[in-house]
Each structure stands twice: as structure tokens, then as C-alpha cells.
Design an enzyme around this catalytic site. Structure first.
Site, PDB file in Angstrom:
ATOM      1  N   CYS A  24       0.725  -1.078   0.028  1.00 45.44           N
ATOM      2  CA  CYS A  24       0.214  -0.157  -0.136  1.00 45.44           C
ATOM      3  C   CYS A  24       1.043   1.323  -0.080  1.00 45.44           C
ATOM      4  O   CYS A  24       2.317   1.173  -0.176  1.00 45.44           O
ATOM      5  CB  CYS A  24      -1.186   0.178   0.886  1.00 45.44           C
ATOM      6  N   ASN A  27       2.433   1.929   4.230  1.00 50.41           N
ATOM      7  CA  ASN A  27       2.701   0.263   4.991  1.00 50.41           C
ATOM      8  C   ASN A  27       2.504   0.499   6.208  1.00 50.41           C
ATOM      9  O   ASN A  27       2.886  -0.269   7.277  1.00 50.41           O
ATOM     10  CB  ASN A  27       4.262   0.082   4.539  1.00 50.41           C
ATOM     11  N   CYS A  29      -0.858   1.033   7.212  1.00 48.65           N
ATOM     12  CA  CYS A  29      -2.471   0.877   7.786  1.00 48.65           C
ATOM     13  C   CYS A  29      -3.399  -0.462   6.590  1.00 48.65           C
ATOM     14  O   CYS A  29      -2.972  -1.834   7.602  1.00 48.65           O
ATOM     15  CB  CYS A  29      -3.450   1.644   7.123  1.00 48.65           C
ATOM     16  N   ARG A  30      -2.844  -0.476   5.447  1.00 51.00           N
ATOM     17  CA  ARG A  30      -3.753  -1.542   4.458  1.00 51.00           C
ATOM     18  C   ARG A  30      -3.128  -2.612   4.507  1.00 51.00           C
ATOM     19  O   ARG A  30      -3.781  -3.600   4.369  1.00 51.00           O
ATOM     20  CB  ARG A  30      -4.378  -0.943   3.151  1.00 51.00           C
ATOM     21  N   SER A  31      -2.107  -2.267   4.196  1.00 48.35           N
ATOM     22  CA  SER A  31      -1.233  -4.198   3.359  1.00 48.35           C
ATOM     23  C   SER A  31      -0.168  -4.409   4.461  1.00 48.35           C
ATOM     24  O   SER A  31      -0.169  -5.740   5.158  1.00 48.35           O
ATOM     25  CB  SER A  31       0.433  -3.448   2.904  1.00 48.35           C
ATOM     26  N   ASP A 142      -8.116   3.903   1.011  1.00 42.73           N
ATOM     27  CA  ASP A 142      -7.185   4.210   2.537  1.00 42.73           C
ATOM     28  C   ASP A 142      -7.846   4.777   3.711  1.00 42.73           C
ATOM     29  O   ASP A 142      -8.302   5.747   3.358  1.00 42.73           O
ATOM     30  CB  ASP A 142      -6.339   5.347   1.784  1.00 42.73           C
TER      31      ASP A 142
HETATM   32  P1  4NP Z   1      -1.665   2.834   3.988  1.00 41.83           P
HETATM   33  O1  4NP Z   1      -2.035   4.153   4.733  1.00 41.83           O
HETATM   34  O2  4NP Z   1      -1.191   3.316   2.971  1.00 41.83           O
HETATM   35  O3  4NP Z   1      -2.799   2.115   4.251  1.00 41.83           O
HETATM   36  O4  4NP Z   1      -0.008   2.362   5.192  1.00 41.83           O
HETATM   37  C1  4NP Z   1      -1.544   5.652   4.576  1.00 41.83           C
HETATM   38  C2  4NP Z   1      -0.754   5.811   5.388  1.00 41.83           C
HETATM   39  C3  4NP Z   1       0.081   7.143   5.918  1.00 41.83           C
HETATM   40  C4  4NP Z   1      -0.020   8.085   4.833  1.00 41.83           C
HETATM   41  C5  4NP Z   1      -0.629   7.621   3.285  1.00 41.83           C
HETATM   42  C6  4NP Z   1      -1.463   6.254   3.518  1.00 41.83           C
HETATM   43  N1  4NP Z   1       0.840   9.139   4.484  1.00 41.83           N
HETATM   44  O5  4NP Z   1       0.705   9.720   3.645  1.00 41.83           O
HETATM   45  O6  4NP Z   1       1.545   9.525   5.615  1.00 41.83           O
END
Ligand code: 4NP
Length: 171
Positions: A24, A27, A29-31, A142
Site C-alpha cells: 500500500c 505500509n 494501515c492496509r498492507s 485508504d
Molecule cells: P496505508 O495508509 O497506505 O494504508 O498505510 C497510509 C498511511 C500513511 C500515509 C498515507 C497512507 N501518509 O501519507 O503518511
């Protein structure tokens, strides 16, 4: 599903080892949630010896961090403990993993840019290829700027998708 993806899944069905990397943006939240749910699935089915499961992010902002506290809390309520530390995806991951699973279209496009060869690109698949629950999303949204509902939705989609991925590769 693309013909190259079908061929890849057919090949993996007969493989001794199945190596899957969930990707994702951050790294956190989702993955890492997908990784923990997939690990839970293979342990429940008793074939964890056959799987290598990891996750990584497109971005470098969160390297070394545990998953977002909100995701850890929502996952723990369902019985999943997230212990992964964030890392950034690299071209070498295309040698280490058979299947590189993107959470959304932007992740998929970024992975195509990182892939070292056209053959490596064939390993990239979108998570929603495995999601068959009723949803208006054709990607894993997200949850970072969403409330509790966003995290619950991600877990619903990923529970469905990881279980289907396990079934598709072992039936
Ligand atoms: P993820 O969520 O891609 O599911 O881990 C996010 C976590 C942090 C950010 C973006 C998406 N960020 O921009 O910091």
C-alpha cells in the site's frame, strides 16, 4: 482478470512455496493488515509452511514504524495482532515474491514503475481481484483520513480477499 494473472495463479497452485507481498502507500494501515489476515488464514488452514507473507509501502515516511495505532486496535478487536514494522518496497522484492498485491490503482501504477522488467510487472495484481463481497469499492480505500468505519471497512474487504486468495491457490 488478465490472462497473465490467471497463468500466474495456475502456476502458483502447483508451487511448493507461495511468496506474497502486500503493498500500500504507507505500509502502516492496509498492507500490514492484509499481511496479518493472510497469516491468520494460512495458520487456520494449517498450511503456513507453504507460505511466505510480507508487506511493504510505496513511500518511505513510516519506515521502521509499527502499523497505525487505529489499525492495530481495530484488528486486535477481531483477534489479529499486527507486529510488522514498515518498510519500503524495492526492485529486489520482484525476485523475492511471486505475487505482489496492490491495494489500489495508484499503488499498482507505482509498482509498475518500480518493477525491474516486463516479466516482473506480471507479478503485480490488485487486491480486489480476490474480493467478492458486495461493495461499491473496486480498490481497498485508504483509511488514514477516515474514522473508525474506514478501518472496519478495510478489515472486512481484506478478510474476504485474503480468504479467497487462500482458497484460489489451494483448491
Ligand atoms: P496505508 O495508509 O497506505 O494504508 O498505510 C497510509 C498511511 C500513511 C500515509 C498515507 C497512507 N501518509 O501519507 O503518511
Amino acid at each position: 482478470m488478465k490472462t497473465s494473472t490467471k497463468k500466474l495463479l495456475d502456476r502458483l497452485r502447483n508451487a511448493e512455496k507461495i511468496r506474497v507481498l502486500f503493498v500500500c502507500l504507507g505500509n502502516i494501515c492496509r498492507s500490514p493488515a492484509a499481511e496479518a489476515l493472510m497469516l491468520d488464514s494460512v495458520e487456520r488452514h494449517g498450511d503456513n509452511w507453504r507460505w511466505e507473507i510480507d508487506s511493504a509501502g510505496i513511500g518511505s515516511w513510516h519506515i521502521g514504524q509499527l502499523a497505525d495505532k487505529r489499525m492495530r486496535v481495530h484488528a486486535q478487536r477481531r483477534g489479529y495482532t499486527l507486529t510488522h514494522r514498515a518498510r519500503q518496497v524495492s526492485p529486489i522484492d520482484f525476485e523475492r515474491f511471486d505475487l505482489i498485491i496492490a491495494m489500489d490503482a495508484q499503488n499498482e501504477s507505482d509498482l509498475h514503475d518500480i518493477a525491474p522488467s516486463p516479466e516482473a510487472c506480471d507479478r503485480i495484481v490488485r487486491m480486489n481481484e480476490f474480493v467478492d463481497m458486495t461493495t461499491r469499492y473496486d480498490y481497498i480505500p485508504d483509511p488514514y483520513y477516515e474514522g473508525a468505519e474506514g478501518f472496519e471497512l478495510v478489515l472486512d474487504l481484506l478478510e474476504n480477499g485474503t480468504e479467497n486468495l487462500h482458497r484460489i491457490l489451494t483448491e
